[in-house]
Scaffold this motif. Structure first.
Motif, PDB file in Angstrom:
ATOM      1  N   GLN A   1      -6.130   5.702   3.771  1.00 34.27           N
ATOM      2  CA  GLN A   1      -7.105   5.097   4.677  1.00 34.27           C
ATOM      3  C   GLN A   1      -6.731   3.639   4.982  1.00 34.27           C
ATOM      4  OE1 GLN A   1     -11.119   5.197   3.226  1.00 34.27           O
ATOM      5  NE2 GLN A   1     -11.954   4.150   4.999  1.00 34.27           N
ATOM      6  N   SER A   2      -6.341   2.898   3.957  1.00 37.07           N
ATOM      7  CA  SER A   2      -5.958   1.494   4.149  1.00 37.07           C
ATOM      8  C   SER A   2      -4.733   1.368   5.040  1.00 37.07           C
ATOM      9  CB  SER A   2      -5.670   0.830   2.795  1.00 37.07           C
ATOM     10  OG  SER A   2      -6.827   0.786   2.007  1.00 37.07           O
TER      11      SER A   2
ATOM     12  N   GLN B   1      -7.500   6.549  -0.798  1.00 39.85           N
ATOM     13  CA  GLN B   1      -7.880   5.201  -0.375  1.00 39.85           C
ATOM     14  C   GLN B   1      -6.700   4.470   0.249  1.00 39.85           C
ATOM     15  OE1 GLN B   1      -9.505   3.569  -3.990  1.00 39.85           O
ATOM     16  NE2 GLN B   1     -11.570   4.299  -3.536  1.00 39.85           N
ATOM     17  N   ASP B   2      -5.515   4.659  -0.323  1.00 38.60           N
ATOM     18  CA  ASP B   2      -4.325   4.023   0.240  1.00 38.60           C
ATOM     19  C   ASP B   2      -3.997   4.578   1.617  1.00 38.60           C
ATOM     20  OD1 ASP B   2      -3.881   2.245  -1.827  1.00 38.60           O
ATOM     21  OD2 ASP B   2      -2.519   3.569  -2.911  1.00 38.60           O
TER      22      ASP B   2
ATOM     23  N   LYS C   1       0.828  -1.212   0.000  1.00 39.58           N
ATOM     24  CA  LYS C   1       0.000   0.000   0.000  1.00 39.58           C
ATOM     25  C   LYS C   1       0.863   1.263   0.000  1.00 39.58           C
ATOM     26  CE  LYS C   1      -4.187  -1.396  -0.151  1.00 39.58           C
ATOM     27  NZ  LYS C   1      -5.009  -1.041  -1.307  1.00 39.58           N
TER      28      LYS C   1
ATOM     29  N   GLU D   1      -5.741   1.770   8.620  1.00 38.47           N
ATOM     30  CA  GLU D   1      -6.412   0.581   9.142  1.00 38.47           C
ATOM     31  C   GLU D   1      -5.415  -0.547   9.402  1.00 38.47           C
ATOM     32  OE1 GLU D   1      -9.524  -0.343   6.380  1.00 38.47           O
ATOM     33  OE2 GLU D   1     -10.534   1.572   6.727  1.00 38.47           O
ATOM     34  N   LEU D   2      -4.442  -0.713   8.509  1.00 36.46           N
ATOM     35  CA  LEU D   2      -3.423  -1.741   8.720  1.00 36.46           C
ATOM     36  C   LEU D   2      -2.559  -1.425   9.934  1.00 36.46           C
ATOM     37  CD1 LEU D   2      -2.342  -2.394   5.014  1.00 36.46           C
ATOM     38  CD2 LEU D   2      -3.578  -3.971   6.512  1.00 36.46           C
TER      39      LEU D   2
END
Length: 69
Positions: A53-54, A50-51, A21, A57-58
């Motif tokens: 946000q990802s 989006q990346d 990501k 979360e990761l």
């Protein structure tokens, strides 16, 4: 029984996804500077968001990593 920690193989997979990501976000962000088409630029910006946000979360999953003593 529910485990509140990640197994070593899960930590490795999490690390690999985080790297993927991060590389994808960096590539998209760099491409924004050389792209002149506004539609493509908007797609790249959306991909970057989006990346981000990802990645957030990761990173939250790292709290389940086993603690080294």
């Amino acid at each position: 029984m529910v485990n509140d920690f990640l197994a070593p193989n899960e930590m490795m997979q999490l690390h690999e996804m985080l790297n993927l990501k991060t590389i994808n976000m960096t590539s998209s962000k760099m491409m924004e500077g050389v792209v002149f088409d506004q539609d493509l630029k908007a797609l790249l910006e959306r991909d970057v968001q989006q990346d981000i946000q990802s990645i957030g979360e990761l990173q939250k999953l790292y709290s389940k990593a086993p603690k080294i003593r």
